[in-house]
Design a protein around this motif. Structure first.
Motif, mmCIF file in Angstrom:
data_model
loop_
_atom_site.group_PDB
_atom_site.id
_atom_site.type_symbol
_atom_site.label_atom_id
_atom_site.label_comp_id
_atom_site.label_asym_id
_atom_site.label_seq_id
_atom_site.Cartn_x
_atom_site.Cartn_y
_atom_site.Cartn_z
ATOM 1 N N LEU A 1 16.206 8.659 -65.509
ATOM 2 C CA LEU A 1 14.518 7.807 -65.032
ATOM 3 C C LEU A 1 15.146 6.224 -63.644
ATOM 4 O O LEU A 1 15.183 6.373 -63.470
ATOM 5 N N GLY A 2 16.305 5.872 -64.690
ATOM 6 C CA GLY A 2 17.425 4.503 -64.354
ATOM 7 C C GLY A 2 17.700 4.606 -63.086
ATOM 8 O O GLY A 2 17.031 3.687 -62.140
ATOM 9 N N MET A 3 17.918 5.776 -62.647
ATOM 10 C CA MET A 3 19.136 5.044 -61.304
ATOM 11 C C MET A 3 18.158 5.801 -60.308
ATOM 12 O O MET A 3 18.169 5.460 -59.313
ATOM 13 N N LYS A 4 16.571 6.591 -60.527
ATOM 14 C CA LYS A 4 15.302 6.820 -59.683
ATOM 15 C C LYS A 4 15.151 5.559 -59.372
ATOM 16 O O LYS A 4 14.802 5.234 -58.181
ATOM 17 N N GLU B 1 14.575 -8.387 -59.693
ATOM 18 C CA GLU B 1 15.454 -7.816 -61.188
ATOM 19 C C GLU B 1 15.220 -6.033 -61.707
ATOM 20 O O GLU B 1 13.882 -6.175 -62.087
ATOM 21 N N VAL B 2 15.948 -5.773 -62.112
ATOM 22 C CA VAL B 2 16.075 -4.001 -62.645
ATOM 23 C C VAL B 2 16.460 -3.981 -64.030
ATOM 24 O O VAL B 2 17.746 -4.444 -64.451
ATOM 25 N N ASN B 3 15.762 -3.406 -64.706
ATOM 26 C CA ASN B 3 16.125 -2.580 -66.333
ATOM 27 C C ASN B 3 17.166 -2.279 -65.943
ATOM 28 O O ASN B 3 16.676 -0.642 -65.615
ATOM 29 N N VAL B 4 18.455 -2.146 -66.934
ATOM 30 C CA VAL B 4 19.133 -1.203 -67.273
ATOM 31 C C VAL B 4 19.092 -0.792 -68.961
ATOM 32 O O VAL B 4 19.395 -1.773 -68.778
ATOM 33 N N SER B 5 19.733 0.865 -68.917
ATOM 34 C CA SER B 5 19.891 0.657 -70.199
ATOM 35 C C SER B 5 21.221 0.897 -70.650
ATOM 36 O O SER B 5 22.085 1.280 -69.611
#
Length: 624
Positions: free
Chosen positions: A431-434, A457-461
């Motif tokens: 999901l994060g990559m998409k 800004e992009v949230n990443v886990s």
């Protein structure tokens, strides 16, 4: 006498039957039908040999013709019984599953009527040298019934070939085909008595391909495997047999436990479960076991017994965690059983009791899992943007990318409903990559940069960083879309545990050298501590919405925020305040020294095209 092949077939079946009886076995319907067919095949071969001996003695030594005909009739009746048992074994699941009640009743009635006809119809016999056979109306009736059961088995198996495994289909066709070919050979070459031997070979084929229990035995512990549990539970649900179960998981207390200790714990557990009773015990993964019972009360009593034994273990850094289901019918099928187990196997509770509330929670997780999977497949992942105001530059210089899932009816699912579940089940990586790819697509167009946006800004886990290729997906997309790395700011939430922290820091350093910046997201929630604040090489610190709102109602939060702003500025870090909703709140955050403002005061998160129009309308020179 022409009985060599029959004796050979009988010897093979007896040897295999000895192995079968000594094997650990599951009492499932198919298994019982197979054992019944196997035993009938042995008895049938015995009477096949007996009929030939009787015919030989009657022709050459004056043995009673009446007893000879009785033995011959018993033999052909057993042939019909063998055909009927073969039909049941091959097609019973199909007939029950697809509710062919009329076929089931017809097969039983035909069997009963056929056996009666064989009893009342006449039979004769003939022997000359090695040519020996019986004949007459009773035999013709036998041929007709055998043809019916063989053809029915083959037809129903072929018709429902998509509902049974390819291996089972091949085994059934081999078994029935051997019998049919042998019967045809014997019909045209009466000296070649192949039917009994072919039936024996067919049963051995079935055993080796479908009923060999060693395929379902764990070699290390001798317990049944997870695949065996699936078969056992399928049988319970298919035939609506009540059951209860509990699982026991070995939890190692030390971060790194030696293999010898783990093996010792597993073997001790396996022996303990076997000592509890005769119920089947399954090893469903390295450190988890499942035991099936007929009643919930017995299951719970045995659970408490094994828990008491586990609690009494000393000298090993382990403890036991249990999941107890008093009634298997609370769950709708095998998949639900495994989903429930995997959903709650890491619970902090010593005993998790399966009830309707936990089942509903599990079903919701499964629903969200499927929602994410279909959204990824159908490209229904939507990225919304919330503008971030730069106090010093008096304009919007960045935005936060926030994910939504669009349902098929156009309604939206918000991140609070699916992100926590995606993080737990590992979907957050895909999901994060998409999301990141969609942000890169927008930045690659260049329009945001022309409107004054310096970065998104992009949230990443923490889980999104690939151990084998640190920060790989970020750098790959930046290269693919030919972006300036400075256009990307990654928001790290304070959720990485100590095991991942080293890896996370390594990846951050690699991306920082590339030109990517970082923000420490949601400061004031979760694991918030000074260790994270100091050790993370972040450029920005973001005060969580609740933290920002708390500033206006809680004097302690107000003092903390004042201190954190001062510390952050001394460390050359910028402060972003989320959740600003009014003019008064904006003014107070500016007086506090916050560098960037984000919240409904300016805009809610909006789709990318609306975000672009928002920037154009504000001309990015809005006076506050």
């Amino acid at each position: 006498m022409n009985i060599e092949l029959q004796i050979c077939g009988l010897a093979m079946l007896i040897i295999f039957f000895i192995f079968i009886e000594h094997d650990r076995k599951l009492n499932v319907k198919n298994r019982l039908l197979f054992i019944t067919a196997f035993v009938i095949c042995i008895i049938c071969l015995i009477f096949d040999i007996a009929s030939i001996v009787c015919i030989h003695e009657a022709v050459y030594n004056g043995f009673s013709p009446i007893l000879t005909k009785i033995v011959c009739k018993i033999y052909i009746m057993l042939l019909v019984t063998q055909g009927y048992c073969g039909y049941l074994y091959g097609c019973f699941d199909i007939v029950v599953q697809f509710k062919y009640k009329a076929i089931r009743i017809f097969a039983v009635l035909l069997y009963i009527i056929g056996e009666i006809l064989i009893i009342v119809l006449p039979i004769e016999y003939y022997m000359n040298g090695r040519i020996v056979y019986s004949y007459g109306p009773a035999n013709l009736c036998t041929y007709a019934l055998a043809i019916f059961y063989i053809s029915s088995t083959l037809y129903l198996s072929l018709k429902h070939r998509r509902d049974i495994s390819h291996r089972r289909l091949v085994a059934l066709f081999t078994w029935q085909g051997l019998w049919l070919v042998a019967a045809l050979i014997q019909f045209f070459s009466k000296e070649t008595l192949l039917v009994g031997f072919a039936a024996a070979v067919g049963m051995i084929v079935l055993y080796s391909q479908l009923e060999n229990p060693n395929e379902h035995i764990d070699r290390f512990t001798g317990l049944f495997t997870q695949n065996a549990l699936s078969l056992f539970l399928q049988d319970k649900y298919k035939y609506q047999v009540p059951f209860a179960f509990y699982t026991a998981k070995i939890k190692y207390l030390a971060p790194f436990t030696e293999l010898d200790i783990k093996n010792d714990a597993v073997m001790r557990s396996a022996r303990a479960f076997l000592e509890l009773g005769n119920e089947p015990v399954f090893r469903i993964n390295d450190d988890m076991f499942c035991i099936i019972y007929d009643s919930g009360d017995r299951a719970y009593d045995k659970l408490l017994e094994i828990k008491a034994r586990a609690d009494g273990v000393t000298g090993m850094p382990v403890e036991a965690k249990f999941i107890y289901c008093p009634d298997g019918t609370l769950l709708s099928g095998v998949e639900d059983v495994f989903n429930f187990i995997h959903c709650y196997e890491d619970s902090a509770e010593d005993i998790v009791v399966c009830d309707q509330e936990l089942i509903e929670r599990m079903l919701h997780r499964r629903k969200i899992y499927n929602l994410i999977e279909t959204a990824l497949k159908d490209d229904r992942i939507r990225v919304y943007y919330q503008p971030i105001y730069n106090v010093k530059k008096n304009r919007f210089t960045s935005a936060e990318a926030l994910v939504r899932i669009e349902n098929q009816d156009g309604t939206l699912v918000y991140p609070g409903d699916f992100i926590p579940i995606a993080e737990e089940n590992g979907q957050i990586i895909t999901l994060g990559m998409k999301i990141f790819e969609k942000v890169c697509e927008l930045l690659a167009g260049g329009e945001l940069q022309k409107l004054g946006i310096e970065n998104v800004e992009v949230n990443v886990s923490a889980a999104q960083f690939d151990h084998e290729n640190p920060a790989g997906f970020v750098s790959e997309y930046i290269d693919e879309y030919n972006l300036d790395p400075a256009n990307i700011n990654l928001e790290i939430t304070e959720t990485a545990d100590n095991d991942l922290k080293h890896l996370l820091l390594l990846n951050m350093e690699k991306l920082i050298r590339l030109g990517v910046t970082f923000s420490l997201d949601d400061f004031g929630t979760g694991r918030s501590n000074l260790d994270y604040f100091v050790s993370m090489p972040a450029k920005n610190v973001k005060f969580d919405l609740g933290f920002t709102q708390g500033y206006f109602t809680n004097s302690k939060i107000r003092d903390v925020m004042k201190g954190m702003v001062s510390i952050a500025h001394d460390m050359d870090m910028k402060i972003v305040s989320e959740g600003v909703e009014t003019k008064e709140q904006y003014d107070e955050m500016v007086r506090l020294g916050v560098d960037h403002i984000q919240g409904y005061y300016f805009s809610r998160p909006i789709p990318e095209q609306e975000f672009i129009e928002f920037l154009k309308d504000s001309d990015n020179t809005r006076n506050i």
